[in-house]
Write a protein that holds these residues in place. Structure first.
Motif, mmCIF file in Angstrom:
data_model
loop_
_atom_site.group_PDB
_atom_site.id
_atom_site.type_symbol
_atom_site.label_atom_id
_atom_site.label_comp_id
_atom_site.label_asym_id
_atom_site.label_seq_id
_atom_site.Cartn_x
_atom_site.Cartn_y
_atom_site.Cartn_z
ATOM 1 N N GLN B 50 1.326 -1.447 0.117
ATOM 2 C CA GLN B 50 0.081 -0.396 0.170
ATOM 3 C C GLN B 50 0.655 1.216 -0.672
ATOM 4 O OE1 GLN B 50 -3.145 0.131 -0.389
ATOM 5 N NE2 GLN B 50 -2.960 2.002 -0.892
ATOM 6 N N GLY B 51 0.934 2.176 -0.920
ATOM 7 C CA GLY B 51 2.196 2.782 -1.245
ATOM 8 C C GLY B 51 3.097 2.570 -1.184
ATOM 9 N N ASN B 52 4.546 2.199 -0.730
ATOM 10 C CA ASN B 52 6.005 2.070 -0.476
ATOM 11 C C ASN B 52 6.100 1.174 0.740
ATOM 12 O OD1 ASN B 52 6.455 3.715 -2.510
ATOM 13 N ND2 ASN B 52 6.992 5.469 -0.898
ATOM 14 N N SER B 53 4.961 1.298 0.628
ATOM 15 C CA SER B 53 4.241 0.316 2.645
ATOM 16 C C SER B 53 4.192 -1.315 2.014
ATOM 17 C CB SER B 53 3.972 0.522 3.455
ATOM 18 O OG SER B 53 4.464 1.811 4.208
ATOM 19 N N ALA B 54 4.900 -2.195 3.014
ATOM 20 C CA ALA B 54 4.126 -3.597 1.973
ATOM 21 C C ALA B 54 3.626 -4.291 3.867
ATOM 22 C CB ALA B 54 5.408 -4.176 2.298
ATOM 23 N N PRO B 55 2.133 -4.115 4.162
ATOM 24 C CA PRO B 55 2.047 -4.726 5.531
ATOM 25 C C PRO B 55 1.470 -6.227 5.165
ATOM 26 C CG PRO B 55 0.141 -3.593 3.924
ATOM 27 C CD PRO B 55 1.395 -3.274 3.260
ATOM 28 N N ASP B 56 1.187 -6.533 4.232
ATOM 29 C CA ASP B 56 1.757 -7.846 4.380
ATOM 30 C C ASP B 56 2.846 -8.678 3.248
ATOM 31 O OD1 ASP B 56 0.984 -10.904 3.986
ATOM 32 O OD2 ASP B 56 -1.402 -10.353 3.841
ATOM 33 N N LYS B 57 3.726 -9.429 3.667
ATOM 34 C CA LYS B 57 5.160 -9.966 3.177
ATOM 35 C C LYS B 57 4.118 -11.608 3.551
ATOM 36 C CE LYS B 57 7.904 -6.671 4.603
ATOM 37 N NZ LYS B 57 8.894 -6.353 5.184
ATOM 38 N N SER B 58 3.408 -12.190 3.716
ATOM 39 C CA SER B 58 3.376 -13.225 4.652
ATOM 40 C C SER B 58 3.554 -14.250 3.572
ATOM 41 C CB SER B 58 1.566 -13.798 5.213
ATOM 42 O OG SER B 58 1.141 -13.609 4.097
ATOM 43 N N GLY B 59 3.831 -13.949 1.961
ATOM 44 C CA GLY B 59 3.182 -15.326 1.181
ATOM 45 C C GLY B 59 4.606 -15.589 0.786
ATOM 46 N N LEU B 60 5.619 -15.012 0.666
ATOM 47 C CA LEU B 60 6.826 -14.704 0.515
ATOM 48 C C LEU B 60 7.268 -15.861 1.338
ATOM 49 C CD1 LEU B 60 8.829 -11.383 0.934
ATOM 50 C CD2 LEU B 60 8.047 -12.685 -0.987
ATOM 51 N N PRO B 61 8.083 -16.660 -0.106
ATOM 52 C CA PRO B 61 8.092 -18.369 -0.050
ATOM 53 C C PRO B 61 10.071 -18.683 1.372
ATOM 54 C CG PRO B 61 8.501 -17.885 -1.923
ATOM 55 C CD PRO B 61 8.115 -16.937 -1.116
ATOM 56 N N SER B 62 10.653 -17.756 1.113
ATOM 57 C CA SER B 62 11.760 -18.166 1.485
ATOM 58 C C SER B 62 12.536 -15.835 2.295
ATOM 59 C CB SER B 62 12.699 -19.004 1.474
ATOM 60 O OG SER B 62 13.083 -18.268 0.383
ATOM 61 N N ASP B 63 13.295 -16.094 2.693
ATOM 62 C CA ASP B 63 14.093 -14.991 3.067
ATOM 63 C C ASP B 63 14.960 -14.769 1.559
ATOM 64 O OD1 ASP B 63 16.860 -15.890 4.955
ATOM 65 O OD2 ASP B 63 16.459 -17.045 3.330
ATOM 66 N N ARG B 64 15.032 -15.771 1.362
ATOM 67 C CA ARG B 64 15.845 -15.001 -0.454
ATOM 68 C C ARG B 64 14.773 -14.068 -1.459
ATOM 69 N NH1 ARG B 64 15.695 -18.734 -3.788
ATOM 70 N NH2 ARG B 64 14.796 -20.619 -2.954
ATOM 71 N N PHE B 65 13.586 -14.488 -1.172
ATOM 72 C CA PHE B 65 13.013 -13.448 -1.518
ATOM 73 C C PHE B 65 12.487 -11.890 -1.222
ATOM 74 C CE2 PHE B 65 10.692 -15.958 -4.983
ATOM 75 C CZ PHE B 65 11.158 -17.173 -4.773
ATOM 76 N N SER B 66 12.607 -11.419 -1.648
ATOM 77 C CA SER B 66 12.349 -9.460 -1.057
ATOM 78 C C SER B 66 11.588 -8.828 -2.004
ATOM 79 C CB SER B 66 13.756 -8.842 -0.678
ATOM 80 O OG SER B 66 14.905 -8.703 -1.490
ATOM 81 N N ALA B 67 10.931 -7.996 -1.837
ATOM 82 C CA ALA B 67 10.417 -6.460 -2.652
ATOM 83 C C ALA B 67 10.881 -5.424 -1.953
ATOM 84 C CB ALA B 67 8.900 -7.176 -3.452
ATOM 85 N N GLU B 68 10.796 -4.343 -3.094
ATOM 86 C CA GLU B 68 10.432 -2.960 -2.680
ATOM 87 C C GLU B 68 9.557 -2.476 -3.798
ATOM 88 O OE1 GLU B 68 14.056 -0.880 -2.662
ATOM 89 O OE2 GLU B 68 14.289 -0.914 -4.414
ATOM 90 N N ARG B 69 8.603 -1.206 -3.260
ATOM 91 C CA ARG B 69 7.607 -0.131 -3.876
ATOM 92 C C ARG B 69 8.964 1.741 -3.925
ATOM 93 N NH1 ARG B 69 2.003 0.964 -4.432
ATOM 94 N NH2 ARG B 69 1.620 1.751 -6.390
ATOM 95 N N THR B 70 8.797 1.795 -4.648
ATOM 96 C CA THR B 70 9.646 2.726 -4.689
ATOM 97 C C THR B 70 8.862 4.187 -5.171
ATOM 98 O OG1 THR B 70 10.697 2.877 -6.900
ATOM 99 C CG2 THR B 70 11.834 2.569 -4.540
ATOM 100 N N GLY B 71 8.533 5.420 -4.790
ATOM 101 C CA GLY B 71 7.530 6.779 -5.481
ATOM 102 C C GLY B 71 5.843 6.246 -5.234
ATOM 103 N N GLY B 72 5.715 5.641 -4.600
ATOM 104 C CA GLY B 72 4.480 4.604 -5.141
ATOM 105 C C GLY B 72 4.144 4.235 -5.982
ATOM 106 N N SER B 73 4.953 3.786 -7.095
ATOM 107 C CA SER B 73 5.022 3.690 -7.986
ATOM 108 C C SER B 73 5.350 2.305 -8.411
ATOM 109 C CB SER B 73 5.094 4.355 -8.881
ATOM 110 O OG SER B 73 5.010 4.282 -10.406
ATOM 111 N N VAL B 74 6.345 2.377 -9.286
ATOM 112 C CA VAL B 74 7.709 1.152 -9.511
ATOM 113 C C VAL B 74 7.627 -0.049 -8.450
ATOM 114 C CG1 VAL B 74 9.388 0.110 -10.894
ATOM 115 C CG2 VAL B 74 7.845 2.388 -11.951
ATOM 116 N N SER B 75 7.049 -1.594 -8.922
ATOM 117 C CA SER B 75 8.030 -2.290 -7.681
ATOM 118 C C SER B 75 9.079 -2.901 -7.943
ATOM 119 C CB SER B 75 6.873 -2.820 -7.770
ATOM 120 O OG SER B 75 6.801 -3.798 -6.337
ATOM 121 N N THR B 76 10.094 -3.886 -7.342
ATOM 122 C CA THR B 76 10.931 -4.813 -7.775
ATOM 123 C C THR B 76 10.914 -5.639 -7.250
ATOM 124 O OG1 THR B 76 12.953 -3.020 -8.670
ATOM 125 C CG2 THR B 76 13.189 -5.266 -8.326
ATOM 126 N N LEU B 77 10.306 -6.942 -7.549
ATOM 127 C CA LEU B 77 11.142 -8.464 -6.825
ATOM 128 C C LEU B 77 11.882 -9.212 -7.370
ATOM 129 C CD1 LEU B 77 9.489 -10.644 -5.377
ATOM 130 C CD2 LEU B 77 8.885 -11.474 -7.251
#
Lengths: 109, 111
Positions: B50-77
């Motif tokens: 929601q915006g740049n915050s990730a209130p729900d990361k519960s589906g990431l399968p392991s700590d090898r997975f991460s994601a970010e979102r910048t400027g409330g727009s583009v996201s990178t997994l």
């Protein structure tokens, strides 16, 4: 967690036939959506329908939340209706959607 | 208007390498989701922004997975040290009001 079961898993129709797809879920939900994934993989939202009935052209959907099921009706099917239909549900304040395994529909000319 | 776009459309990598997958949501959509679709597991939720915050990361399968979102727009997994079981189609969706709009996905193959 919540279980979502869709039936039938596969459905083959002749063009012009009608069909009913079913989605059963194991707990109370406040979010239920139907999606169509075309043969090229694109997912399209069809309905947001946590309760009640909606219609959009040849498609309609009904959710009976108290009995934990939803139905998707396709009338006068066309070859372009082919693909996989997914039901997805969400609970409480969670944004997480849990998807069923889908119904693969093939409409033959 | 433009829909959700994802890049690359296909990615082949070797086991152990890191990969970055990109999602451009529909302009103005504040909610963004990542899902994974594989033959064995079906469609799985990974993370919600929601915006740049990730209130729900519960589906990431392991700590090898991460994601970010910048400027409330583009996201990178990002998937670090990829494994063969990471092979799947990674789907991004954005939402305004009640409807989620999906991108075409990135097909990831780990050799």
């Amino acid at each position: 967690g919540i279980q979502v079961e869709q039936s039938p898993p596969d459905l083959i129709l002749q063009e012009g036939a009608n069909s009913t797809l079913r989605c059963n879920f194991s707990d109370s939900v406040n979010n239920l959506q139907w999606f169509h994934q075309n043969p090229w993989g694109q997912l399209i939202n069809l309905f947001y329908i946590p309760s009640g009935t909606k219609q959009n052209g040849r498609l309609s959907a009904t959710t009976v939340a108290t009995e934990r099921y939803s139905l998707l009706y396709i009338s006068s099917s066309q070859t372009t209706d082919s693909g996989v239909y997914f039901c997805a549900v969400g609970m409480g304040g969670s944004e997480k959607l849990v998807f069923g395994k889908g119904t693969k529909l093939t409409v033959n000319p | 208007g433009a829909g959700v776009s994802q890049s690359p459309s296909n990615k082949v990598t070797e086991k152990g390498k890191d990969v970055e997958l990109r999602c451009d949501p529909i302009s103005g959509h504040t909610a963004l989701y990542w899902y994974r679709q594989s033959l064995g597991q079906g469609l799985e939720f990974l993370i919600y922004f929601q915006g740049n915050s990730a209130p729900d990361k519960s589906g990431l399968p392991s700590d090898r997975f991460s994601a970010e979102r910048t400027g409330g727009s583009v996201s990178t997994l990002t998937i670090q040290r990829t494994q063969q079981e990471d092979s799947a189609v990674y789907l991004c969706a954005s939402r305004r009001r009640l409807t989620q709009y999906f991108g075409p996905g990135t097909r990831l193959t780990v050799l």
